[in-house]
Design an enzyme around this catalytic site. Structure first.
Site: not given
Length: 658
Positions: A52, A54, A278, A296, A349, A420, A444, A460
């Protein structure tokens, strides 16, 4: 090392989370003070695979290489810059307290624990909050262009679930800018020769030798060739499994295959039912749509969410006889502000998503389908001026207008909840190590620090915390005992058997030659998941889902059609391999949701709710992380439980009203 607190399974089997002893604020410091280390000369003798690229994978690969380890980094895309982290928009949390509004490491810890509905580990979440400030310093040093105030200081904005401004951002492209920072660090190590990058490779299995992860089997997606790779430790940071639902905000290539491969080699799959819906997504607009677009959460800072107060107005809007701008202020129901006065539009959320669903189910939804609510910026434009709103959200407004063909400066946006982020994933201990020695999972892909619901701007934070500030310490504690282990030949029987199993699976898929495309079967799975394992779940629906998923599995393995050859570039084969794993994940999600007879965070069982319609936890029976253990193909998985013992905070019913 300081004596660990052992987390015990409710059913008796012990699951050791390796949580250090001592006061909450000292656990991470104590761990680092007593961990084992690998000296610089010995680091050069050790190989680490990182799957990965990311935020979690790129930051981990760069950091481990900077320390002196030899790193093999695998990227499913043609460039690390295309990892799905690039799509994150709103921001990244840190407890800097630049606004002097009462923030602190403890408050960030508490908001995260509360936002996760008290279903996360205390020690992990406190560590996450503790290292958050260092992330911002690291990224600023890399040149990440965070937004700044007029005087030059870094700016902050609010996000759901918090009453302070702690979210650092770069317009609506924070993920992209953070990923470019991590990519620059990774590129430096690639240039030095410390990292060997394998682009367009997909991990298809983990190789376990004598109970330890010793490598992977990967497919070159361009040539179709299957290859073997050895390492002293394997780190997986491949993101979440939201695409199980087919329609989600995830990139089309995002998948849960690496998680299922680890699961089938002995790693526990934890809390699969915890999937986040989300609240601010562009509504579905067509039957053949293949993905959804996120708007967002930062828009909820200045945007106000509402539906018509009268059903007849909602019906007129759905019929095209009225527009949103035709309704006066007293004809609008700002339902989040009405129901949650303390947090208003900035509730977490899961709360905002369920509230939108409730209004639409009651007949107050807008749009052609009635499955939408308004996100209105008219008050913000009037108060701040259009130029200020454009400076904050301009690229997001532009994206919305390109997709929907409406100007959000003039008419309210339409939004609706969508799948999401996934809070569940591979179980890891405090060291980010799975139940398989030498196999680590970050970002994640692991069951994470978010509990049953992730607060906005925390993904993040967790990805970079794991890669930059946690794993580089904890992996040394494992590798310190591996210095004398020589590099192993990939001709060993374990590598041969793993490659053979992968080849047989591919040949079986290619030989079916049925009548249904991969996407059509995946869409069937997605509809089952959304209808029965989505925002509202109940016992009968979950039992129905398990039966229907069995039918989808049978249909897939007897009637899927994959064109082309397996020895070449073949996107349909890639999708089929991932769909086989999504079917496994879908069943695990439904099974986990059926077992958990309570509502918490993103897991909402309709049988368990307060009189006001809020999630109703059962702390006496379900205060644990579910750990599903693979017991063989065709067998039901075994449930183990890691008890979540709260020493430092008191669980209570979440309240965002006062």
């Amino acid at each position: 090392m300081a004596k660990n607190q052992e987390s015990t399974s409710v059913e008796g089997a012990k699951i050791d989370a390796k949580i250090p002893a001592g006061p909450l604020a000292e656990k991470w410091s104590n761990y680092k003070a007593h961990q084992k280390l690998v000296n610089p000369a010995n680091k050069r003798r050790l190989d680490i695979i990182v799957v990965g690229t990311g935020l979690a994978g790129a930051s981990a690969a760069a950091s481990l290489a900077e320390l002196g380890f030899n790193v093999l980094n695998f990227c499913i895309q043609d460039s690390p810059r295309r990892a799905h982290s690039i799509a994150a928009q709103g921001g990244i949390n840190a407890a800097k307290n630049y606004q002097n509004d009462g923030d602190s490491v403890y408050r960030l810890f508490y908001d995260t624990i509360k936002g996760g509905d008290y279903r996360a580990r205390e020690a992990n979440v406190y560590r996450l909050a503790e290292v958050s400030n260092g992330i911002i310093d690291q990224c600023v040093a890399q040149g990440v262009p965070f937004a700044r105030e007029y005087g030059g200081l870094l700016d902050n904005r609010s996000f759901g679930g918090a009453q302070v401004s702690r979210t650092f951002y770069a317009k609506g492209q924070t993920g992209q800018q953070l990923l470019l920072g991590a990519y620059s660090a990774l590129s430096r190590q690639i240039g030095k020769g410390s990292v060997k990058l394998y682009s367009r490779y997909e991990m298809l299995d983990v190789v376990v030798i004598d109970g330890r992860a010793r490598g992977i089997i990967a497919r070159n997606l361009v040539s179709g060739k299957i290859e073997r790779f050895f390492a002293h430790a394997v780190v997986v940071g491949t993101g979440g499994y939201g695409n199980t639902f087919f329609l989600s905000t995830n990139a089309m290539a995002s998948n849960g295959s690496a998680a299922i491969q680890m699961y089938k080699k002995g790693a526990y799959f934890s809390n699969p039912a915890y999937a986040q819906i989300h609240p601010t997504c562009i509504p579905v607009h067509g039957e053949f749509q293949s993905k959804l677009t996120l708007m967002s959460e930062s828009l909820r800072n200045d945007g106000r969410i509402w539906v018509p107060k009268k059903k007849e107005d909602a019906e007129a809007i759905r019929a095209g006889k009225k527009k949103a701008t035709d309704l006066k202020e007293d004809e609008r129901d700002y339902y989040l502000e009405r129901r949650y006065p303390a947090f208003g539009n900035l509730v977490p959320r899961d709360v905002a998503s369920r509230a939108a669903k409730e209004r639409c189910d009651a007949g107050f939804g807008v749009g052609n389908t009635g499955l939408a609510v308004y996100l209105d910026f008219s008050a913000a434009i009037e108060r701040l001026g259009e130029n200020v709103v454009r400076a904050r959200y301009g690229n997001l407004f532009q994206m919305y207008e390109k997709i929907v063909d409406e100007n959000p400066y003039k008419t309210p946006m339409m939004i609706y909840p969508a799948i999401h982020y996934t809070m569940g994933g591979i179980w890891v201990d405090y060291e980010l190590q799975t139940s398989v020695k030498g196999l680590f999972c970050i970002g994640e892909a692991n069951f994470s620090d978010h509990g049953a619901n992730r607060l906005g701007a925390s993904a993040l934070m967790q990805g970079l915390a794991d890669g930059y500030f946690v794993l580089p310490y904890t992996i040394q504690n494992y590798l310190a005992d591996q210095i004398q282990v020589p590099r192993m030949s990939t001709d060993l029987p374990e590598f041969t058997e793993a490659e053979k199993a992968v080849e047989e699976k591919i040949k079986k898929l290619m030989s079916i030659q049925g009548k249904k495309s991969v996407d059509s079967i995946h869409r069937e799975l997605g509809l089952i998941m959304w209808d029965f394992v989505g925002m509202g779940r109940n016992k009968a629906g979950l039992e129905t889902a398990l039966e229907k998923i069995k039918e989808v599995r049978k249909e897939f393995w007897t009637n899927v059609f994959i064109p082309g050859k397996d020895s070449d570039l073949n996107n349909e084969l890639e999708k089929a391999l991932r769909l086989a794993d999504f079917i496994e994940i879908g069943e695990l999600m439904a099974r986990d949701a059926l077992m958990r007879e309570e509502s918490c965070g993103g897991h909402f069982r309709e049988e368990y709710q307060t009189p006001e319609g809020e999630a109703l936890r059962n702390d006496e029976e379900f205060s644990f992380a579910s750990c599903w253990k693979f017991t063989g193909e065709g067998n039901e998985p075994e449930l183990l439980k890691e008890a979540l013992d709260y020493e430092f905070i008191h669980r209570q019913q979440r309240n965002y009203k006062a």
